[in-house]
Design a protein around this motif. Structure first.
Motif, PDB file in Angstrom:
ATOM      1  N   MET A   1       5.775   3.860  -2.968  1.00  0.00           N
ATOM      2  CA  MET A   1       4.749   2.854  -2.892  1.00  0.00           C
ATOM      3  C   MET A   1       3.637   3.207  -3.877  1.00  0.00           C
ATOM      4  N   ARG A   2       3.074   2.192  -4.496  1.00  0.00           N
ATOM      5  CA  ARG A   2       1.980   2.407  -5.444  1.00  0.00           C
ATOM      6  C   ARG A   2       0.772   3.016  -4.737  1.00  0.00           C
ATOM      7  N   LEU A   3       0.016   3.814  -5.476  1.00  0.00           N
ATOM      8  CA  LEU A   3      -1.160   4.480  -4.922  1.00  0.00           C
ATOM      9  C   LEU A   3      -2.194   3.483  -4.420  1.00  0.00           C
ATOM     10  N   ASP A   4      -2.496   2.456  -5.194  1.00  0.00           N
ATOM     11  CA  ASP A   4      -3.514   1.500  -4.765  1.00  0.00           C
ATOM     12  C   ASP A   4      -3.093   0.763  -3.488  1.00  0.00           C
ATOM     13  N   LYS A   5      -1.813   0.457  -3.366  1.00  0.00           N
ATOM     14  CA  LYS A   5      -1.329  -0.210  -2.149  1.00  0.00           C
ATOM     15  C   LYS A   5      -1.361   0.749  -0.962  1.00  0.00           C
ATOM     16  N   TYR A   6      -1.005   2.013  -1.174  1.00  0.00           N
ATOM     17  CA  TYR A   6      -1.043   3.004  -0.091  1.00  0.00           C
ATOM     18  C   TYR A   6      -2.464   3.154   0.451  1.00  0.00           C
ATOM     19  N   LEU A   7      -3.440   3.215  -0.440  1.00  0.00           N
ATOM     20  CA  LEU A   7      -4.837   3.360  -0.013  1.00  0.00           C
ATOM     21  C   LEU A   7      -5.277   2.158   0.810  1.00  0.00           C
ATOM     22  N   LYS A   8      -4.803   0.982   0.470  1.00  0.00           N
ATOM     23  CA  LYS A   8      -5.161  -0.218   1.223  1.00  0.00           C
ATOM     24  C   LYS A   8      -4.426  -0.278   2.560  1.00  0.00           C
ATOM     25  N   VAL A   9      -3.113  -0.011   2.558  1.00  0.00           N
ATOM     26  CA  VAL A   9      -2.314  -0.089   3.787  1.00  0.00           C
ATOM     27  C   VAL A   9      -2.818   0.913   4.828  1.00  0.00           C
ATOM     28  N   THR A  10      -3.187   2.105   4.392  1.00  0.00           N
ATOM     29  CA  THR A  10      -3.667   3.122   5.324  1.00  0.00           C
ATOM     30  C   THR A  10      -5.137   2.948   5.663  1.00  0.00           C
ATOM     31  N   ARG A  11      -5.782   1.962   5.044  1.00  0.00           N
ATOM     32  CA  ARG A  11      -7.189   1.647   5.289  1.00  0.00           C
ATOM     33  C   ARG A  11      -8.138   2.769   4.864  1.00  0.00           C
ATOM     34  N   LEU A  12      -7.713   3.576   3.898  1.00  0.00           N
ATOM     35  CA  LEU A  12      -8.612   4.570   3.310  1.00  0.00           C
ATOM     36  C   LEU A  12      -9.621   3.870   2.408  1.00  0.00           C
ATOM     37  N   ILE A  13      -9.182   2.802   1.750  1.00  0.00           N
ATOM     38  CA  ILE A  13     -10.056   1.940   0.961  1.00  0.00           C
ATOM     39  C   ILE A  13      -9.797   0.518   1.425  1.00  0.00           C
ATOM     40  N   LYS A  14     -10.873  -0.243   1.584  1.00  0.00           N
ATOM     41  CA  LYS A  14     -10.779  -1.554   2.233  1.00  0.00           C
ATOM     42  C   LYS A  14      -9.951  -2.582   1.469  1.00  0.00           C
ATOM     43  N   ARG A  15     -10.115  -2.641   0.147  1.00  0.00           N
ATOM     44  CA  ARG A  15      -9.406  -3.649  -0.642  1.00  0.00           C
ATOM     45  C   ARG A  15      -8.581  -2.994  -1.745  1.00  0.00           C
ATOM     46  N   ARG A  16      -7.462  -3.636  -2.078  1.00  0.00           N
ATOM     47  CA  ARG A  16      -6.582  -3.095  -3.111  1.00  0.00           C
ATOM     48  C   ARG A  16      -7.237  -3.130  -4.487  1.00  0.00           C
ATOM     49  N   THR A  17      -8.036  -4.144  -4.768  1.00  0.00           N
ATOM     50  CA  THR A  17      -8.701  -4.213  -6.070  1.00  0.00           C
ATOM     51  C   THR A  17      -9.712  -3.083  -6.228  1.00  0.00           C
ATOM     52  N   ILE A  18     -10.395  -2.728  -5.155  1.00  0.00           N
ATOM     53  CA  ILE A  18     -11.333  -1.602  -5.214  1.00  0.00           C
ATOM     54  C   ILE A  18     -10.570  -0.303  -5.420  1.00  0.00           C
ATOM     55  N   ASN A  31      -2.768  15.680  -6.050  1.00  0.00           N
ATOM     56  CA  ASN A  31      -2.402  17.071  -6.297  1.00  0.00           C
ATOM     57  C   ASN A  31      -3.246  17.687  -7.412  1.00  0.00           C
ATOM     58  N   GLY A  32      -4.535  17.341  -7.429  1.00  0.00           N
ATOM     59  CA  GLY A  32      -5.464  17.927  -8.381  1.00  0.00           C
ATOM     60  C   GLY A  32      -5.524  17.272  -9.743  1.00  0.00           C
ATOM     61  N   LYS A  33      -4.741  16.221  -9.972  1.00  0.00           N
ATOM     62  CA  LYS A  33      -4.733  15.539 -11.275  1.00  0.00           C
ATOM     63  C   LYS A  33      -5.152  14.089 -11.091  1.00  0.00           C
ATOM     64  N   PRO A  34      -5.965  13.550 -12.011  1.00  0.00           N
ATOM     65  CA  PRO A  34      -6.331  12.127 -11.909  1.00  0.00           C
ATOM     66  C   PRO A  34      -5.083  11.254 -11.924  1.00  0.00           C
ATOM     67  N   ALA A  35      -5.059  10.243 -11.055  1.00  0.00           N
ATOM     68  CA  ALA A  35      -3.859   9.415 -10.921  1.00  0.00           C
ATOM     69  C   ALA A  35      -4.171   7.965 -11.236  1.00  0.00           C
ATOM     70  N   ARG A  36      -3.180   7.290 -11.777  1.00  0.00           N
ATOM     71  CA  ARG A  36      -3.284   5.857 -12.037  1.00  0.00           C
ATOM     72  C   ARG A  36      -2.892   5.097 -10.781  1.00  0.00           C
ATOM     73  N   ALA A  37      -3.256   3.826 -10.728  1.00  0.00           N
ATOM     74  CA  ALA A  37      -2.950   2.989  -9.566  1.00  0.00           C
ATOM     75  C   ALA A  37      -1.448   2.819  -9.374  1.00  0.00           C
ATOM     76  N   SER A  38      -0.683   2.958 -10.436  1.00  0.00           N
ATOM     77  CA  SER A  38       0.765   2.770 -10.348  1.00  0.00           C
ATOM     78  C   SER A  38       1.516   4.034  -9.931  1.00  0.00           C
ATOM     79  N   TYR A  39       0.805   5.125  -9.659  1.00  0.00           N
ATOM     80  CA  TYR A  39       1.450   6.375  -9.235  1.00  0.00           C
ATOM     81  C   TYR A  39       2.258   6.123  -7.959  1.00  0.00           C
ATOM     82  N   ASP A  40       3.465   6.695  -7.895  1.00  0.00           N
ATOM     83  CA  ASP A  40       4.343   6.530  -6.739  1.00  0.00           C
ATOM     84  C   ASP A  40       4.029   7.615  -5.707  1.00  0.00           C
ATOM     85  N   VAL A  41       3.407   7.229  -4.604  1.00  0.00           N
ATOM     86  CA  VAL A  41       3.003   8.174  -3.562  1.00  0.00           C
ATOM     87  C   VAL A  41       4.220   8.675  -2.817  1.00  0.00           C
ATOM     88  N   LYS A  42       4.267  10.012  -2.584  1.00  0.00           N
ATOM     89  CA  LYS A  42       5.364  10.640  -1.865  1.00  0.00           C
ATOM     90  C   LYS A  42       4.805  11.458  -0.697  1.00  0.00           C
TER      91      LYS A  42
END
Length: 80
Positions: A1-18, A31-42
């Motif tokens: 799942m994409r990082l931006d979607k994971y943050l929204k689904v888990t409610r860590l961040i309120k909106r996917r655009t944010i 894991n200590g490295k800046p990540a893009r929104a398209s990063y595949d969360v594992k």
């Protein structure tokens, strides 16, 4: 799942655009490295979210496409 979607689904961040804008600004690291929104969360990834005054560090326990309000917080654990 994409990082931006994971943050929204888990409610860590309120909106996917944010979440997407935070990734573009370098405020989210995996894991200590800046990540893009398209990063595949594992499972096992450690996410650092630097929004607001207090940074938040969480470890991914589960990746699910959908989550209810009650099950969203079971997908991660806060790490200090």
């Amino acid at each position: 799942m994409r990082l931006d979607k994971y943050l929204k689904v888990t409610r860590l961040i309120k909106r996917r655009t944010i979440a997407n804008e935070a990734c573009d600004a370098g405020r989210i690291s995996v894991n200590g490295k800046p990540a893009r929104a398209s990063y595949d969360v594992k499972v096992g990834d450690v996410l650092e979210i630097n929004l607001g005054s207090k940074p938040l560090k969480v470890k991914v326990l589960e990746v699910s496409e959908y989550a209810t309000k009650e099950t969203a917080s079971t997908q991660y654990v806060v790490v200090d």
